[in-house]
Each structure stands twice: as structure tokens, then as C-alpha cells.
Design an enzyme around this catalytic site. Structure first.
Site, PDB file in Angstrom:
ATOM      1  CG  HIS A 128      -0.236   0.312   2.495  1.00 41.76           C
ATOM      2  ND1 HIS A 128       0.475  -0.643   3.168  1.00 41.76           N
ATOM      3  CD2 HIS A 128      -0.099   1.444   3.214  1.00 41.76           C
ATOM      4  CE1 HIS A 128       1.003  -0.122   4.244  1.00 41.76           C
ATOM      5  NE2 HIS A 128       0.686   1.156   4.309  1.00 41.76           N
TER       6      HIS A 128
HETATM    7  C1  UD1 Z   1      -2.117   5.598   5.902  1.00 41.65           C
HETATM    8  C2  UD1 Z   1      -0.806   6.036   6.512  1.00 41.65           C
HETATM    9  C3  UD1 Z   1       0.220   4.916   6.375  1.00 41.65           C
HETATM   10  C4  UD1 Z   1      -0.304   3.611   6.908  1.00 41.65           C
HETATM   11  C5  UD1 Z   1      -1.603   3.299   6.212  1.00 41.65           C
HETATM   12  C6  UD1 Z   1      -2.190   2.005   6.695  1.00 41.65           C
HETATM   13  C7  UD1 Z   1      -0.280   8.444   6.358  1.00 41.65           C
HETATM   14  C8  UD1 Z   1       0.602   9.429   5.695  1.00 41.65           C
HETATM   15  N1  UD1 Z   1      -0.244   7.199   5.842  1.00 41.65           N
HETATM   16  O1  UD1 Z   1      -1.897   5.445   4.512  1.00 41.65           O
HETATM   17  O2  UD1 Z   1       1.380   5.260   7.111  1.00 41.65           O
HETATM   18  O3  UD1 Z   1       0.629   2.576   6.693  1.00 41.65           O
HETATM   19  O4  UD1 Z   1      -2.511   4.378   6.481  1.00 41.65           O
HETATM   20  O5  UD1 Z   1      -3.327   1.681   5.993  1.00 41.65           O
HETATM   21  O6  UD1 Z   1      -0.948   8.774   7.295  1.00 41.65           O
HETATM   22  N2  UD1 Z   1      -9.156   5.013   1.753  1.00 41.65           N
HETATM   23  C9  UD1 Z   1     -10.385   4.387   1.739  1.00 41.65           C
HETATM   24  N3  UD1 Z   1     -10.960   4.118   2.937  1.00 41.65           N
HETATM   25  C10 UD1 Z   1     -10.386   4.421   4.119  1.00 41.65           C
HETATM   26  C11 UD1 Z   1      -9.143   5.077   4.116  1.00 41.65           C
HETATM   27  C12 UD1 Z   1      -8.548   5.370   2.920  1.00 41.65           C
HETATM   28  O7  UD1 Z   1     -10.942   4.112   0.693  1.00 41.65           O
HETATM   29  O8  UD1 Z   1     -10.968   4.116   5.180  1.00 41.65           O
HETATM   30  C13 UD1 Z   1      -8.500   5.313   0.458  1.00 41.65           C
HETATM   31  C14 UD1 Z   1      -8.836   6.690  -0.048  1.00 41.65           C
HETATM   32  O9  UD1 Z   1      -8.881   6.641  -1.434  1.00 41.65           O
HETATM   33  C15 UD1 Z   1      -7.634   7.509   0.388  1.00 41.65           C
HETATM   34  C16 UD1 Z   1      -6.507   6.489   0.259  1.00 41.65           C
HETATM   35  O10 UD1 Z   1      -7.105   5.242   0.626  1.00 41.65           O
HETATM   36  O11 UD1 Z   1      -7.436   8.641  -0.374  1.00 41.65           O
HETATM   37  C17 UD1 Z   1      -5.349   6.782   1.141  1.00 41.65           C
HETATM   38  O12 UD1 Z   1      -5.771   6.907   2.507  1.00 41.65           O
HETATM   39  P1  UD1 Z   1      -4.853   7.742   3.558  1.00 41.65           P
HETATM   40  O13 UD1 Z   1      -5.421   7.635   4.913  1.00 41.65           O
HETATM   41  O14 UD1 Z   1      -4.584   9.095   3.011  1.00 41.65           O
HETATM   42  O15 UD1 Z   1      -3.467   6.991   3.500  1.00 41.65           O
HETATM   43  P2  UD1 Z   1      -3.118   5.436   3.500  1.00 41.65           P
HETATM   44  O16 UD1 Z   1      -2.567   5.082   2.169  1.00 41.65           O
HETATM   45  O17 UD1 Z   1      -4.232   4.611   4.035  1.00 41.65           O
END
Ligand code: UD1
Length: 382
Positions: free
Chosen positions: A219
Site C-alpha cells: 500500500h
Molecule cells: C495511511 C498512513 C500509512 C499507513 C496506512 C495504513 C499516512 C501518511 N499514511 O496510509 O502510514 O501505513 O494508512 O493503511 O498517514 N481510503 C479508503 N478508505 C479508508 C481510508 C482510505 O478508501 O478508510 C482510500 C482513499 O482513497 C484515500 C486512500 O485510501 O485517499 C489513502 O488513505 P490515507 O489515509 O490518506 O493513506 P493510506 O494510504 O491509508
């Protein structure tokens, strides 16, 4: 002897999946401490999907947060700023003794920043880890949070040198061990059997009959946001699937990008089971029975070391060097030949055995509770 003073609540923050397994044992240790340490749990809402959220909460026996800031997704700037805006009034309202943050996600930084500007002590659990790679958003979060923290708890001894090199006073740092391993050890007997997890997701468990299978997670933005890199990694997984069946629990970011870049077909393979993000006890069961873990996660590098399961890390570096030095982790980057060699070696020999690092013993959270209580008492008295 001075009488113990009552302590204002410790304001504890979770926001994203890797925070939950760190916070659960801390809250239990606060409750079990004599006297109990009062706490308030805040969820920023950074992760909000059922799969990324509620299922993990229940598996970890993590209490429902008293407050949810419901920030959701956004760019780093928007997400961080939005958390800060929504967290500030809560801090004013609760007047905590300190704000306790774990790990390195955007929620960790945003809440620490609000607290320090309000002259409220910041406590960081999992301090001092460094990958040396500033292109990683988590690395920036770690550096900044550690720099503004008043009490820092480390998971491995090498973290102290990283902190001191950046100007942190060594006396603020306490080596407490790894709280994530507290969760792991207290949940291991409750883990869901791998076959049950596959069945629940509509996959025939015959795929992993014989107990020889790999578990995959990917991821990191550096791996999944760039089409060429994601194509390369998907190709590597296809090669791995020729050697052993794979169970791939796909993060929403990765699933979206596989579709967006038209790469889904590369993983359309009867030897690769594609699953949504899993609950904690499902993932634990799968991991505990696996022949090998293939991942870019930080937490899974540690969990596989604690479980003595070989781990191949598809990153150029790790902020958790102890997993490679003492544990079962091998960091291969995205070098295809190296990956295949490492995988073949693991399958032929059973892989790196490793040993469990110091203080990854299930008692890190009680050590934090004891130290934090004494520290807060001393601050209140001064
Ligand atoms: C975040 C953390 C990362 C961690 C990861 C675990 C930061 C910078 N990154 O990354 O360190 O390893 O979580 O999962 O804080 N999304 C969904 N549903 C959700 C959450 C996210 O669909 O419940 C999708 C959305 O499209 C979103 C993307 O995932 O834009 C990224 O989510 P985000 O929380 O920004 O970062 P992660 O990649 O999950």
C-alpha cells in the site's frame, strides 16, 4: 512521601489502521494501572471504511472512541489541516494532562502539532524509527513528531541514537518495547483459522491446503501510486504465485490504482486470492500460518519477526532495522531477481529464523503506563 495528585485525562489519538493495535494495549494498561490513568480516546476519521476500521476495533477489543473528528481522505495538506482544525476545540474542552500519539500517520503529526502549540505535553509511542527516506510521508511525520514530543517511548534501542542525533534530550526517551507485540501476543490464541477467512470471502480453502502459502500486502505510495512500479510488483507477484499460492489483502489505495492503471488482469490468477483489507484476528491467523509474508508494511515486518515467519519486504529501506538484523525480515526493494532468489531460498530452507527482540514480550504497555504515571506526577509537582 508526597501524596499522588489526580491526573487530568490523557488524550489518546488514533486515526489509521496501524494505530489501533498500538493503542489497544495502552488503554488496557492505563485501566489496569494502580491508580488507573484516566484517558479519552479520539478517532480522527482518517480511515473510515468498515474494513479499515470497525472490524479492526472489535478484533482488538479497542473501546469505541468518545470523539470522532470524521476528517476522511484528502491530500496530505488538507487531511492534516482538517484534523488540526477539528482537534483544537476538543483540546480546549478536555484540558488533558498530555496528548498521546502513536506511530507515524498524518493523524499522529496533526494532533501533536495542535498540542505543542497549546503548551500541552506530547507523548509519542514508537519514537525514533528512521528509514532515512524523506520521500516517505511517514518519515516526515516521525521526524516532526519526535522533535516536538516531551516524552518518547521507543521500541528498539537503535531509536535512541536517531533521536539524540536530531537534538532530542536522551533523558526524555524511555525504552519501553513494542506495544504492537502486546496486541499480537494477547490475541494470538483468538486468531481466525486461515481456511475460515478464505471461506468467508468466497475463496475455496483448498488453495492453501497443506499450509504452504504466502500472504501479501502492498500500500505504500512509492509502490502503488506509480503505474510502472505497480506493474513491476504485480509481475513479481505472478512469478511468486508460480511457486506458492498467495493470499493478497488489498488496501483501498492499491485496489483503486490497480483499476485506474488497468493492471487488474495481472493479478487475475487462480493461485492468487484477492481479499479486501482484513480484520485483525483474520490477518493474524493468516500470517501465523504463512510460509512467507511479502509486504511493504512497517507493522507486518515487526509482527512476522515476533511470530518467526519469514518476511520479504518490497521496499528499498526499513525504519525497523532490528527486524532485518535480529528478526526474520529481508529487505529486497523491487529488484525482481533478488526477490525471486530470496523467495526460492525461503521456500527451500524455511527462511530466516531470527529471534524476538528485547522487550517485544507483551509487557510494553504496562511499562509505558508506569513511566507515564510517574512522569505526569513529577510534572504536576514541579
Ligand atoms: C495511511 C498512513 C500509512 C499507513 C496506512 C495504513 C499516512 C501518511 N499514511 O496510509 O502510514 O501505513 O494508512 O493503511 O498517514 N481510503 C479508503 N478508505 C479508508 C481510508 C482510505 O478508501 O478508510 C482510500 C482513499 O482513497 C484515500 C486512500 O485510501 O485517499 C489513502 O488513505 P490515507 O489515509 O490518506 O493513506 P493510506 O494510504 O491509508
Amino acid at each position: 512521601m508526597t501524596a499522588a495528585r489526580s491526573i487530568a485525562p490523557v488524550l489518546c489519538i488514533v486515526g489509521a489502521r496501524p494505530n489501533y493495535m498500538k493503542m489497544a494495549p495502552i488503554l488496557r494498561a492505563f485501566d489496569e494501572h494502580v491508580p488507573a490513568i484516566p484517558w479519552v480516546l479520539v478517532h480522527t476519521g482518517q480511515h473510515y471504511d468498515h474494513a479499515m476500521n470497525e472490524r479492526l476495533f472489535s478484533g482488538l477489543r479497542l473501546p469505541t472512541p468518545q470523539h470522532n473528528l470524521e476528517v476522511g481522505s484528502g491530500t496530505h495538506a488538507v487531511q492534516t489541516a482538517e484534523i488540526m482544525k477539528r482537534f483544537e476545540p476538543l483540546v480546549d474542552d478536555i484540558k488533558p494532562s498530555c496528548v498521546l500519539v502513536v506511530g507515524d500517520v498524518n493523524s499522529t503529526l496533526a494532533c501533536a502539532l495542535v498540542a505543542v502549540k497549546k503548551h500541552i505535553a506530547v507523548v509519542h509511542v514508537e519514537a525514533g524509527l528512521r528509514s532515512g527516506d524523506r520521500a516517505m510521508p511517514e518519515e516526515i511525520n516521525r521526524i516532526l513528531v519526535d522533535r516536538i514530543s516531551d516524552r518518547l517511548y521507543t521500541t528498539e534501542r537503535s531509536a535512541l541514537a536517531n533521536l539524540v542525533a536530531e537534538g532530542v534530550d536522551a533523558s526524555w526517551v524511555h525504552f519501553a518495547g513494542n506495544v504492537m507485540i502486546d496486541s499480537l501476543l494477547s490475541s494470538r490464541s483468538l486468531a481466525v483459522p486461515p481456511a475460515a477467512t478464505l471461506s468467508e470471502h468466497g475463496i475455496d480453502p483448498a488453495l492453501i491446503a497443506g499450509g504452504r502459502y504466502g500472504v501479501v500486502t502492498l500500500h505504500r505510495p512509492s509502490n502503488v501510486d506509480d503505474p510502472e512500479q505497480l506493474r513491476r510488483l504485480a509481475g513479481m507477484l505472478s512469478q511468486a504465485a508460480e511457486r506458492l499460492p498467495l493470499v493478497f489483502a488489498i488496501h483501498p489505495r492499491t485496489r483503486t490504482n490497480l483499476e485506474k492503471f488497468g493492471l487488474g488482469a495481472l493479478l487475475d490468477n487462480p493461485r492468487i486470492a484477492l481479499l479486501p483489507p482484513l480484520g485483525y484476528l483474520e490477518m493474524l491467523g493468516l500470517m501465523d500460518g504463512a510460509t512467507v509474508m511479502i509486504t511493504d508494511s512497517g507493522g507486518l515486518q515487526e509482527e512476522t519477526t515476533a511470530l518467526s515467519v519469514p518476511c520479504i519486504t518490497l521496499r528499498e529501506n526499513t525504519e525497523r532495522p532490528i527486524t532485518a538484523e535480529q528478526g526474520t525480515n529481508t529487505v529486497v526493494g523491487s529488484d525482481e531477481a533478488l526477490f525471486v532468489r530470496c523467495l526460492d531460498d525461503t521456500l527451500a530452507t524455511g527462511g530466516k529464523r531470527g529471534r524476538v527482540p528485547e522487550y517485544w514480550d507483551g509487557a510494553a504497555a504496562p511499562r509505558i503506563a508506569a513511566d507515564l504515571y510517574a512522569w505526569l506526577q513529577a510534572r504536576a509537582a514541579s
